[in-house]
Design a protein around this motif. Structure first.
Motif, PDB file in Angstrom:
ATOM      1  N   CYS A 271       0.820  -1.210   0.000  1.00 18.29           N
ATOM      2  CA  CYS A 271       0.000   0.000   0.000  1.00 18.29           C
ATOM      3  C   CYS A 271       0.856   1.262   0.000  1.00 18.29           C
ATOM      4  O   CYS A 271       0.421   2.309  -0.505  1.00 18.29           O
ATOM      5  CB  CYS A 271      -0.940  -0.006   1.200  1.00 18.29           C
ATOM      6  SG  CYS A 271      -0.140  -0.343   2.780  1.00 18.29           S
TER       7      CYS A 271
ATOM      8  N   VAL B 101       0.549   4.490  -2.556  1.00 21.17           N
ATOM      9  CA  VAL B 101       0.375   5.861  -2.072  1.00 21.17           C
ATOM     10  C   VAL B 101       1.435   6.778  -2.667  1.00 21.17           C
ATOM     11  O   VAL B 101       1.144   7.922  -3.045  1.00 21.17           O
ATOM     12  CB  VAL B 101       0.418   5.898  -0.531  1.00 21.17           C
ATOM     13  CG1 VAL B 101       0.759   7.286  -0.014  1.00 21.17           C
ATOM     14  CG2 VAL B 101      -0.929   5.480   0.037  1.00 21.17           C
TER      15      VAL B 101
ATOM     16  N   ARG C 254       0.489   7.730  -6.259  1.00 22.53           N
ATOM     17  CA  ARG C 254      -0.632   8.669  -6.264  1.00 22.53           C
ATOM     18  C   ARG C 254      -0.206  10.039  -5.737  1.00 22.53           C
ATOM     19  O   ARG C 254      -0.659  11.078  -6.225  1.00 22.53           O
ATOM     20  CB  ARG C 254      -1.775   8.105  -5.429  1.00 22.53           C
ATOM     21  CG  ARG C 254      -2.360   6.806  -5.991  1.00 22.53           C
ATOM     22  CD  ARG C 254      -3.398   6.186  -5.061  1.00 22.53           C
ATOM     23  NE  ARG C 254      -4.479   7.111  -4.817  1.00 22.53           N
ATOM     24  CZ  ARG C 254      -4.935   7.409  -3.598  1.00 22.53           C
ATOM     25  NH1 ARG C 254      -4.404   6.841  -2.519  1.00 22.53           N
ATOM     26  NH2 ARG C 254      -5.927   8.267  -3.454  1.00 22.53           N
TER      27      ARG C 254
ATOM     28  N   ASN D   1      -6.979   3.793  -2.743  1.00 24.62           N
ATOM     29  CA  ASN D   1      -5.805   2.937  -2.553  1.00 24.62           C
ATOM     30  C   ASN D   1      -6.199   1.467  -2.554  1.00 24.62           C
ATOM     31  O   ASN D   1      -5.511   0.619  -3.135  1.00 24.62           O
ATOM     32  CB  ASN D   1      -5.103   3.304  -1.246  1.00 24.62           C
ATOM     33  CG  ASN D   1      -3.609   3.435  -1.422  1.00 24.62           C
ATOM     34  OD1 ASN D   1      -3.147   4.195  -2.253  1.00 24.62           O
ATOM     35  ND2 ASN D   1      -2.838   2.690  -0.654  1.00 24.62           N
TER      36      ASN D   1
END
Length: 337
Positions: A182, A186, A189, A317
């Protein structure tokens, strides 16, 4: 006002290691918050942890903590399958919630957090976005110093083969992608300031645990931009982020587990002066990213700033994680809706 003279009083759900060693000390060092209570299903353990960390109240159930009228905000570091259920309970009890990542087991479950009362803040605890090195790195990207950012590349690994560790329990959301995959998502993004369109994965699973122990991903952000990363739970510990543009490359040396007592380094180069380290590094002062995140969350509760992230961000996410697992099954690209 808390006993420490700070406006936000935090309650911590469970005596999880991340809370004991990172988040609670960060809250205690923050400007706007105080760790006021902790709960465990084992009252003795809750009392021992509270005593060790200087927390006033200890509870033998999560429900007792949620019912405490003096608690403003909850930190939820429970195992992944309990993130959404306990967050919903906390909000129903009138609390704001900072939840550990990943916020849910999948995007569908995360969407349950989308229609909560607007006066209660719920956010996923990505402390990295509060660290000055990430903020500074994005400033450099925005300045155009890299040219046009085209590739975000990352590696993140540790070694943990303990069958009793929750990260190795597939049925409750264990595995490398959920635990640390994850973070690169992140990063993509955050630095592209865009949402991904499709993803493809290559995953190796532990034959005993059934969890992904090595996972590699290629994620398409459109316009020639891509994120590629590998995360692993059974490899030597290592982490890096590379931000590669049409003119220069920026490297974050310790992007995820930045130690709070050490200055961080950003390395910027155009490929011609790499050997001259002094000319391509930027030193940032020490910063406790957990304290920084606690203050961002607290200031958002107090109305000093607009909340930078909420449930909608967490759903985005999770949608990318879902796509990577879907790609594993088909061996093909998976669209990210």
């Amino acid at each position: 006002m808390s006993d420490a003279g700070k406006p936000i009083r935090w309650g911590i759900l469970s005596t999880a290691k991340i809370g004991r060693e990172k988040v609670i000390p960060g809250i205690q060092r923050s400007k706007y918050g105080a760790a006021a209570a902790i709960a465990s299903r084992d009252l003795v353990r809750a009392k021992e942890t509270a005593s060790a960390l200087g927390i006033d109240k200890a509870y033998g159930s999560y429900e007792e903590l949620l019912a405490d009228p003096d608690i403003d905000a909850i930190y939820n570091p429970l195992p992944n399958h309990l993130h959404v259920p306990l967050t919903l309970q906390a909000v129903a009890a009138g609390k704001h919630v900072l939840c550990e990542k990943p916020i849910a087991l999948n995007a569908g479950e995360a969407r349950q957090l989308m229609n909560l009362p607007k006066d209660k803040l719920v956010a996923e605890g990505f402390m990295v976005r509060a660290h000055p090195q990430w903020i500074r790195a994005r400033e450099i990207v925005r300045s155009g110093a890299l040219g046009e950012l085209k590739v975000v590349q990352s590696f993140f690994s540790y070694f943990n083969a303990d069958p009793a560790n929750i990260r190795n329990m597939a049925e409750i959301g264990g595995g490398g992608l959920m635990d640390i995959g994850c973070y690169p998502i992140v990063a993509g993004r955050y630095f592209f300031e865009a949402e991904p369109k499709r993803a493809i994965s290559l995953i190796d699973r532990d034959p005993e645990f059934g969890t992904d122990r090595v996972a590699s991903a290629l994620i398409d952000f459109g316009d020639g931009r891509r994120l590629d990363f590998t995360v692993a739970t059974q490899l030597a510990p290592y982490q890096r982020i590379q931000l590669v543009g049409t003119k220069k490359r920026l490297e974050i040396l310790i992007p995820y587990n930045a130690p709070g007592n050490e200055g961080m380094v950003l390395r910027l180069d155009d490929g011609t002066k790499f050997a001259d380290v002094a000319s391509v590094t930027e030193q940032l002062p020490p910063s406790d990213q957990y304290a920084e995140l606690a203050d961002v969350f607290a200031r958002s509760i107090l109305g000093e700033i607009d909340p930078p992230y909420g449930p909608a961000d967490a759903v985005q996410n999770m949608k990318t994680l879902d796509a990577l697992f879907a790609s594993e099954k088909t061996g093909a690209w998976a669209e990210i809706g």
